[in-house]
Design an enzyme around this catalytic site. Structure first.
Site, PDB file in Angstrom:
ATOM      1  CG  ASP A   9      -1.923  -1.144   1.242  1.00 30.75           C
ATOM      2  OD1 ASP A   9      -1.936  -1.936   0.288  1.00 30.75           O
ATOM      3  OD2 ASP A   9      -2.680  -1.251   2.229  1.00 30.75           O
ATOM      4  CG  ASP A  47      -6.419   0.011   1.504  1.00 28.14           C
ATOM      5  OD1 ASP A  47      -6.603  -1.212   1.644  1.00 28.14           O
ATOM      6  OD2 ASP A  47      -6.620   0.827   2.421  1.00 28.14           O
ATOM      7  CG  HIS A  49     -11.270   1.114   0.796  1.00 31.18           C
ATOM      8  ND1 HIS A  49     -11.384  -0.171   1.273  1.00 31.18           N
ATOM      9  CD2 HIS A  49     -10.273   1.693   1.518  1.00 31.18           C
ATOM     10  CE1 HIS A  49     -10.499  -0.365   2.227  1.00 31.18           C
ATOM     11  NE2 HIS A  49      -9.804   0.744   2.401  1.00 31.18           N
ATOM     12  CG  HIS A  53     -15.023   0.021   2.468  1.00 28.34           C
ATOM     13  ND1 HIS A  53     -14.656  -0.357   3.735  1.00 28.34           N
ATOM     14  CD2 HIS A  53     -14.887  -1.076   1.693  1.00 28.34           C
ATOM     15  CE1 HIS A  53     -14.305  -1.632   3.721  1.00 28.34           C
ATOM     16  NE2 HIS A  53     -14.443  -2.097   2.495  1.00 28.34           N
ATOM     17  CG  HIS A  82      -8.327   5.285   3.455  1.00 28.37           C
ATOM     18  ND1 HIS A  82      -9.267   4.975   4.418  1.00 28.37           N
ATOM     19  CD2 HIS A  82      -7.645   4.137   3.216  1.00 28.37           C
ATOM     20  CE1 HIS A  82      -9.153   3.695   4.753  1.00 28.37           C
ATOM     21  NE2 HIS A  82      -8.179   3.167   4.035  1.00 28.37           N
ATOM     22  CE  LYS A 107      -3.816  -4.321   1.565  1.00 29.01           C
ATOM     23  NZ  LYS A 107      -4.461  -3.373   2.482  1.00 29.01           N
ATOM     24  CB  CYS A 152      -1.874  -2.832   5.506  1.00 30.34           C
ATOM     25  SG  CYS A 152      -3.545  -2.121   5.455  1.00 30.34           S
TER      26      CYS A 152
END
Length: 198
Positions: A9, A47, A49, A53, A82, A107, A152
């Site tokens: 990330d 990441d 999203h 989310h 984010h 993810k 993470c």
């Protein structure tokens, strides 16, 4: 060809100016780029999203960022919005080399479940597919770098160790949020799982 570098990330959202910035998060980029040359395989995670989310504080009436709520899978920290899909915040840091990446694992795409780990969503059972990819490639040894150390990176390292990989976290090439002592807890948890903290 049994070793892989997992870059967690390293995105605008977690670097200075991002929506969930890690202090000095961008300082690790040159070191990560240099380290890529030492590995057979480089895999990036991202990441990714959807809007609204369930891990976003804005999705819960009256909730403040960094508070905790209960989800069906257990406690969940609520974050500022984010790394929303397709936004600049979700893009990799512009200084990060992406040409060496064999794969990009995205993810946090399921709107109902957050995903800290590169291997499993936060329900601890839904896989991302990274384990299967690494096994297909014959990888046995992993080195993890990136953001954030205490979420993470730590979740990914612990899952990797539980899956039977030999795991090293390069602490000099990570950065932490350190929310209420989360960095110290993460280090203890990684060490207890058999992760080498270098």
């Amino acid at each position: 060809m049994t070793n892989a570098l997992i870059v967690i990330d390293v995105q605008n959202g977690f670097c200075p100016g991002g929506n969930l910035a890690v202090a000095g998060g961008d300082r690790i980029v040159p070191g990560i780029n240099a380290l890529m040359e030492d590995f057979d395989h480089v895999i990036l995670t991202q990441d990714w999203h959807p809007k609204g989310h369930s891990s976003f504080a804005s999705s819960h009436s009256g909730a403040q960022p960094y508070s905790t709520t209960q989800m069906s899978y257990g406690p969940q920290t609520l974050w500022p919005d984010h790394c929303v899909q397709g936004t600049e915040d979700a893009e990799f840091h512009p200084g990060l080399r992406t040409d060496r990446a064999r794969a990009i694992v995205r993810k946090g795409m399921n709107p109902a479940i957050d995903s800290y780990s590169a291997f499993f969503e936060n329900d601890r059972t839904t896989p991302t597919g990274l384990d299967g990819l690494l096994r297909t490639l014959g990888v046995t040894d992993l080195t993890l770098v990136g953001l954030a150390t205490d979420f993470c990176v730590a979740f990914s390292a612990i899952d990797a160790a539980r899956l039977g990989f030999a795991v090293t976290v390069r602490q000099d090439l990570t950065g932490a949020i350190d929310l209420d002592g989360s960095l110290a807890r993460a280090r203890d948890d990684m060490a207890a799982a058999g992760v080498t903290l270098a």
